[in-house]
Every structure is written in C-alpha cells, then in structure tokens.
Design a protein around this motif. Sequence first.
Motif, short mmCIF file in Angstrom:
data_model
loop_
_atom_site.label_atom_id
_atom_site.label_comp_id
_atom_site.label_asym_id
_atom_site.label_seq_id
_atom_site.Cartn_x
_atom_site.Cartn_y
_atom_site.Cartn_z
N ARG A 197 11.87 5.81 -1.78
CA ARG A 197 12.85 6.89 -1.70
C ARG A 197 14.18 6.50 -2.34
O ARG A 197 14.83 7.31 -3.00
N LEU A 198 14.58 5.26 -2.11
CA LEU A 198 15.82 4.78 -2.72
C LEU A 198 15.73 4.78 -4.24
O LEU A 198 16.76 4.89 -4.92
N MET A 199 14.50 4.67 -4.76
CA MET A 199 14.30 4.70 -6.22
C MET A 199 14.11 6.13 -6.73
O MET A 199 13.86 6.34 -7.91
N GLY A 200 14.23 7.11 -5.83
CA GLY A 200 14.16 8.50 -6.24
C GLY A 200 12.77 9.10 -6.24
O GLY A 200 12.55 10.16 -6.84
N ALA A 201 11.81 8.46 -5.58
CA ALA A 201 10.45 8.98 -5.55
C ALA A 201 10.04 9.31 -4.12
O ALA A 201 10.35 8.56 -3.19
N ASP A 202 9.35 10.44 -3.96
CA ASP A 202 8.78 10.78 -2.66
C ASP A 202 7.47 10.02 -2.49
O ASP A 202 6.67 9.94 -3.42
N CYS A 203 7.25 9.47 -1.30
CA CYS A 203 6.08 8.63 -1.05
C CYS A 203 5.16 9.33 -0.06
O CYS A 203 5.61 9.87 0.96
N ILE A 204 3.87 9.32 -0.39
CA ILE A 204 2.85 9.94 0.47
C ILE A 204 1.84 8.87 0.87
O ILE A 204 1.36 8.12 0.02
N VAL A 205 1.51 8.81 2.15
CA VAL A 205 0.50 7.88 2.65
C VAL A 205 -0.78 8.67 2.89
O VAL A 205 -0.78 9.65 3.65
N SER A 206 -1.86 8.24 2.24
CA SER A 206 -3.13 8.96 2.39
C SER A 206 -4.20 8.00 2.90
O SER A 206 -4.03 6.78 2.89
N GLY A 207 -5.32 8.60 3.34
CA GLY A 207 -6.46 7.79 3.76
C GLY A 207 -6.41 7.35 5.21
O GLY A 207 -7.05 6.36 5.58
N ILE A 208 -5.64 8.05 6.03
CA ILE A 208 -5.58 7.71 7.46
C ILE A 208 -6.82 8.27 8.14
O ILE A 208 -6.92 9.48 8.37
N ARG A 209 -7.75 7.40 8.45
CA ARG A 209 -9.00 7.83 9.09
C ARG A 209 -8.76 8.13 10.58
O ARG A 209 -7.74 7.67 11.15
N PRO A 210 -9.68 8.87 11.22
CA PRO A 210 -9.50 9.22 12.65
C PRO A 210 -9.26 8.01 13.54
O PRO A 210 -8.39 8.04 14.43
N ALA A 211 -10.02 6.92 13.31
CA ALA A 211 -9.85 5.73 14.16
C ALA A 211 -8.46 5.13 14.00
O ALA A 211 -7.83 4.71 14.99
N ILE A 212 -7.97 5.11 12.77
CA ILE A 212 -6.63 4.56 12.53
C ILE A 212 -5.58 5.48 13.12
O ILE A 212 -4.57 5.02 13.69
N ALA A 213 -5.79 6.79 13.02
CA ALA A 213 -4.84 7.74 13.61
C ALA A 213 -4.73 7.54 15.12
O ALA A 213 -3.63 7.55 15.69
N GLN A 214 -5.87 7.32 15.78
CA GLN A 214 -5.85 7.07 17.22
C GLN A 214 -5.12 5.78 17.54
O GLN A 214 -4.36 5.70 18.51
N THR A 215 -5.36 4.74 16.73
CA THR A 215 -4.68 3.46 16.95
C THR A 215 -3.18 3.62 16.85
O THR A 215 -2.41 3.06 17.66
#
Length: 299
Positions: free
Chosen positions: A237-255
């Motif tokens: 963000r400081l470099m002027g780019a929006d960052c998106i995190v993808s690939g969050i599987r159900p098990a990781i979401a629960q964790t």
Amino acid sequence: MQVAEHDTALEAAKDLGAFLERRREQIAQRWADAALFRTVFTVSRDEAVEACKAVVDALADVARSGRLEDVAAPGFDTVRDQLGRMSTSRAQAGFGSVHIDGEVVGLREPVTAMLRAESADATDQDVHARTLALTLLMGTLRLVVMDTTVHAGQELIARQRQQLLEVATPVIKLWEGIVAVPLIGTLDSARSQVVMESLLEAIVDQRASYAILDITGVPTVDSLVAQHLMKTVAAARLMGADCIVSGIRPAIAQTIVHLGIDLGSILTRATLADALAHALGRQDAVAPARPVAAGASPR
C-alpha cells in the motif's frame, strides 16, 4: 626441566623457519604438483608455484615466531587467503572436507623428506625436535584450512538458500498493472522478507496497481504467518498498490477465526481467479473515459 624443553622447542621452531626459507623454491615446486594446487591453478603452473611460495613464506614466519600451534598467528592470515580460496574452490567442485583435509595432509610428506635429508648430520635429538616442530606446524595448518573451508561452506549454503528462496517465490505479471505471488510451502521470517522485497520490486518495475498474494499452497496459517502477510500488504500500500490475499481455504479460515487474527483490513478472495477478476473489474471502474471524436455518437 620445563624451561629447557621450552628453549629446545623454540630453537627447533626457529630452525624449521630457516629451513623453510632455504628450501622455499624446492618445496613450492613439489607442492605445485599436489592435487590441492594442481586442480585449482589449471592455466599456469607458474601461478601455482607462486601461490605455494606465498604459503611457504607464511609458514616460515609462523615457525620463526615459535607459535606453531596458534591458529591466530599472523602468518596464518596469508594461509587463509591462499589455501582457503583453493579449498573453497575444491568444495564448490564437490569435494568434501575429509577429501580436502587429506590433500592438506599430503603437503607434509615432501617437506618431511627434505627436512630429514638436510638433517642427516644432526643429532637424533635435533632431528626429532625439528620433525616434531614440522608436525605441529602442519597440524595447525590443517586446522586453519578446515576452519576456512567450513566457514566458506556455510557462506555458500547461505547464498544457495537465498537463491532457492528467490526461485521459490516468483512474482508473475497477470495483466497490465496486476502482479501476483503464488506462495507454496511454509512461510518463515526469511522467506517472508524475500516475498516482500520481490513483490515491492515488481510493483515498481511493472507499475502495478494491484498485487495478489495467493496462499493456496500454504499448508497452515498461524499468527506469525498472518503477521507477515499484513506487513507485506501494508508495504504494498505504501508503494501505491492495492493488495489482495487469495486462496484462503475453509480450514485456514477456521484457524484464523479460532486464533482471533483480525484480517479485516485486508481484501481477500477465495481463489486467484476471483482476485484477478476483482482487480480487472476495479481497473475498468477507475479507467478514464475515452474521448469521443467530433461528429461520432458515443457507444
């Protein structure tokens, strides 16, 4: 008695130093054919001879100082520079420390033979004292070379590990203004730093407005991994780019929920495709309208 033995040992060491100085040329010629030198200096034998002379001179200085068993003796600095580089070259060629140690041990035999031949008229006591002094000196030489080899090997491993981290963390240009980092495997502090540096460089080089961190291949997410992800997002963000995190599987979401980790400030998507679609949609939304030519009706 101990004082007399010390004086005898010191005298033998000085005699050894004088011997090495006298036989400098002969020793260098013999050593130049040894495997340790021959396989490194393959272009010119004269270069190998000069390197051998430098090592003999250094050992003569150590002997004259009487510090035969002191790896910190000043003369060993030259040895570290000469033999250390050669042993490192041998290690990079695939030879192990035991093999290199054997090559260093092989340097003692021709010197011992010369010393015994020159001491033919000396008393048995003098011959024994000089031979012992040479054995001590060559033993310390082995320690110096092995220490240098191990240190160089550790540096080589560190460089290779850094290279592997960089290779294992590619930054991919998905679209104009969109880059992605597909992460596979465990994220630790060292790798997370490489991820951040690589991503920020790609943002600058590609003039990217969107950066996607895909963690589909990351087996687990704990508080440390989450912290690394948030730092990377903040840096992007400081470099002027929006960052998106993808690939969050159900098990990781629960964790993440069970750990109480707050990712509310981070934009997430289920898959890399979803993240790319979002970035493409946002780019179209903010793209400037094209000017309409005079007399043409807008589409």
